[in-house]
Enzyme design. Structure first.
Site, PDB file in Angstrom:
ATOM      1  N   GLY A 164      40.885  39.060  32.485  1.00 35.29           N
ATOM      2  CA  GLY A 164      40.501  37.658  32.453  1.00 35.29           C
ATOM      3  C   GLY A 164      41.687  36.731  32.642  1.00 35.29           C
ATOM      4  N   CYS A 165      42.876  37.297  32.698  1.00 36.33           N
ATOM      5  CA  CYS A 165      44.079  36.495  32.922  1.00 36.33           C
ATOM      6  C   CYS A 165      44.422  36.516  34.411  1.00 36.33           C
ATOM      7  CB  CYS A 165      45.256  37.051  32.124  1.00 36.33           C
ATOM      8  SG  CYS A 165      45.035  36.950  30.345  1.00 36.33           S
ATOM      9  N   GLN A 166      44.926  35.416  34.901  1.00 36.54           N
ATOM     10  CA  GLN A 166      45.358  35.327  36.293  1.00 36.54           C
ATOM     11  C   GLN A 166      46.575  36.222  36.516  1.00 36.54           C
ATOM     12  OE1 GLN A 166      46.298  31.310  37.393  1.00 36.54           O
ATOM     13  NE2 GLN A 166      46.977  31.857  39.432  1.00 36.54           N
ATOM     14  N   SER A 167      47.456  36.274  35.547  1.00 35.34           N
ATOM     15  CA  SER A 167      48.652  37.106  35.605  1.00 35.34           C
ATOM     16  C   SER A 167      48.366  38.433  34.908  1.00 35.34           C
ATOM     17  CB  SER A 167      49.811  36.408  34.890  1.00 35.34           C
ATOM     18  OG  SER A 167      50.000  35.125  35.412  1.00 35.34           O
TER      19      SER A 167
END
Length: 154
Positions: free
Chosen positions: A62-65
């Site tokens: 769920g994190c972009q990174s």
């Protein structure tokens, strides 16, 4: 290098660097350029994260990174200790803010901490991208899941 109990207990975020420190810094800093620099500096305080813990099980979806999170439950104190790492400097800083607020608390304290209120007080969601906001929520969600599992066992 596998994380030891001492690696978790020696994390300065939530002990030496407190939520009050972060709130004071945000109040003192006049603009968001300075606040971003402060957030990045906070991220530099994250302890070393063991390479062997960069696994799918520890990955925060769920994190972009890329973000990884591991924990240690100290049965003696009844507290949950966290280590987080990311490949992005700003995300490391945002993770540091999460650790300042949640690291070293009992699972029940962790579950009752209103982290959204903190993010609102810091005005974070207005100043980070929606995908970064989703990443913050994903990190907090994974920490809450860990806390709920530990609370159920104790």
């Amino acid at each position: 290098m596998t994380a030891t109990k001492e690696d978790f207990l020696n994390n300065p975020l939530g002990t030496k660097t407190t939520l009050e420190d972060v709130m004071d810094a945000f109040e003192f800093l006049d603009d968001w350029e300075e606040r971003y620099a402060y957030i990045i500096d906070l991220g530099k305080q994250l302890p070393a994260f063991p390479d062997d813990a960069r696994t799918e099980q520890n990955y925060v979806h769920g994190c972009q990174s890329q973000v990884w999170l591991i924990h240690h439950y100290d049965e003696t104190s009844g507290k949950l200790y966290l280590l987080i790492d990311s490949d992005a400097m700003i995300v490391r800083g945002l993770a540091a803010i999460i650790l300042v607020a949640l690291n070293g608390k009992s699972p029940r304290e962790l579950l009752t901490t209103d982290i959204d209120e903190l993010f609102e007080e810091l005005d974070l969601f207005r100043h980070i991208s929606p995908t970064r906001g989703n990443g913050l929520r994903a990190m907090v969600g994974k920490i809450r899941d860990l806390a709920a599992a530990e609370a159920a066992e104790s």
